[in-house]
Design a protein around this motif. Structure first.
Motif, PDB file in Angstrom:
ATOM      1  N   ARG A   1     -57.228 -32.001   5.310  1.00  0.00           N
ATOM      2  CA  ARG A   1     -57.197 -32.901   4.300  1.00  0.00           C
ATOM      3  C   ARG A   1     -57.671 -34.694   4.602  1.00  0.00           C
ATOM      4  NH1 ARG A   1     -51.446 -34.302   2.390  1.00  0.00           N
ATOM      5  NH2 ARG A   1     -51.845 -36.281   1.898  1.00  0.00           N
ATOM      6  N   ARG A   2     -58.037 -34.639   5.807  1.00  0.00           N
ATOM      7  CA  ARG A   2     -58.554 -35.692   6.734  1.00  0.00           C
ATOM      8  C   ARG A   2     -58.797 -36.617   5.943  1.00  0.00           C
ATOM      9  NH1 ARG A   2     -56.987 -34.674  12.382  1.00  0.00           N
ATOM     10  NH2 ARG A   2     -54.583 -34.297  12.003  1.00  0.00           N
ATOM     11  N   PRO A   3     -60.273 -36.142   5.736  1.00  0.00           N
ATOM     12  CA  PRO A   3     -61.701 -36.927   5.829  1.00  0.00           C
ATOM     13  C   PRO A   3     -61.493 -36.786   3.765  1.00  0.00           C
ATOM     14  CG  PRO A   3     -61.892 -34.636   6.887  1.00  0.00           C
ATOM     15  CD  PRO A   3     -60.781 -34.431   6.092  1.00  0.00           C
ATOM     16  N   ILE A   4     -60.390 -36.659   3.147  1.00  0.00           N
ATOM     17  CA  ILE A   4     -60.911 -36.718   1.962  1.00  0.00           C
ATOM     18  C   ILE A   4     -59.619 -37.480   1.208  1.00  0.00           C
ATOM     19  CG2 ILE A   4     -62.670 -35.008   0.949  1.00  0.00           C
ATOM     20  CD1 ILE A   4     -59.755 -33.594  -0.001  1.00  0.00           C
ATOM     21  N   GLU A   5     -58.174 -37.377   2.181  1.00  0.00           N
ATOM     22  CA  GLU A   5     -57.349 -38.237   1.756  1.00  0.00           C
ATOM     23  C   GLU A   5     -58.075 -39.227   1.364  1.00  0.00           C
ATOM     24  OE1 GLU A   5     -54.477 -37.789   4.457  1.00  0.00           O
ATOM     25  OE2 GLU A   5     -55.419 -39.246   5.892  1.00  0.00           O
ATOM     26  N   ASP A   6     -58.177 -40.516   1.730  1.00  0.00           N
ATOM     27  CA  ASP A   6     -58.506 -41.930   0.776  1.00  0.00           C
ATOM     28  C   ASP A   6     -59.217 -41.891  -0.516  1.00  0.00           C
ATOM     29  OD1 ASP A   6     -56.312 -42.873   2.873  1.00  0.00           O
ATOM     30  OD2 ASP A   6     -58.222 -43.519   4.001  1.00  0.00           O
ATOM     31  N   HIS A   7     -60.449 -40.789  -0.454  1.00  0.00           N
ATOM     32  CA  HIS A   7     -61.234 -40.268  -1.987  1.00  0.00           C
ATOM     33  C   HIS A   7     -60.729 -40.201  -2.873  1.00  0.00           C
ATOM     34  CE1 HIS A   7     -64.783 -40.213  -3.377  1.00  0.00           C
ATOM     35  NE2 HIS A   7     -64.917 -39.045  -4.307  1.00  0.00           N
ATOM     36  N   TYR A   8     -59.345 -39.842  -2.719  1.00  0.00           N
ATOM     37  CA  TYR A   8     -58.768 -39.262  -4.375  1.00  0.00           C
ATOM     38  C   TYR A   8     -57.681 -40.659  -4.894  1.00  0.00           C
ATOM     39  CZ  TYR A   8     -61.958 -35.835  -4.382  1.00  0.00           C
ATOM     40  OH  TYR A   8     -62.861 -34.952  -4.921  1.00  0.00           O
TER      41      TYR A   8
END
Length: 55
Positions: A48-55
């Motif tokens: 989840r680290r690579p996308i956690e700030d995207h959503y």
């Protein structure tokens, strides 16, 4: 899909050697697919680290 691509390409003529029935009679049998093993979900925190700030 292929027929549409041929149509849109502007080709004036398509020549082929075998009909679908002739092709089916000469092609070798398709082997059964190997079973696929599914494991997971796993490593949720890392994934989840690579996308956690995207959503």
């Amino acid at each position: 899909m292929c027929a549409t691509a041929i149509d849109r390409s502007g080709l004036g003529r398509v020549v082929f050697a075998l009909s679908a029935e002739q092709f089916e009679s000469v092609k070798p049998p398709t082997p059964a697919p190997a079973p696929v093993r599914y494991d997971g979900p796993a490593l949720f925190a890392e994934a989840r680290r690579p996308i956690e700030d995207h959503y």
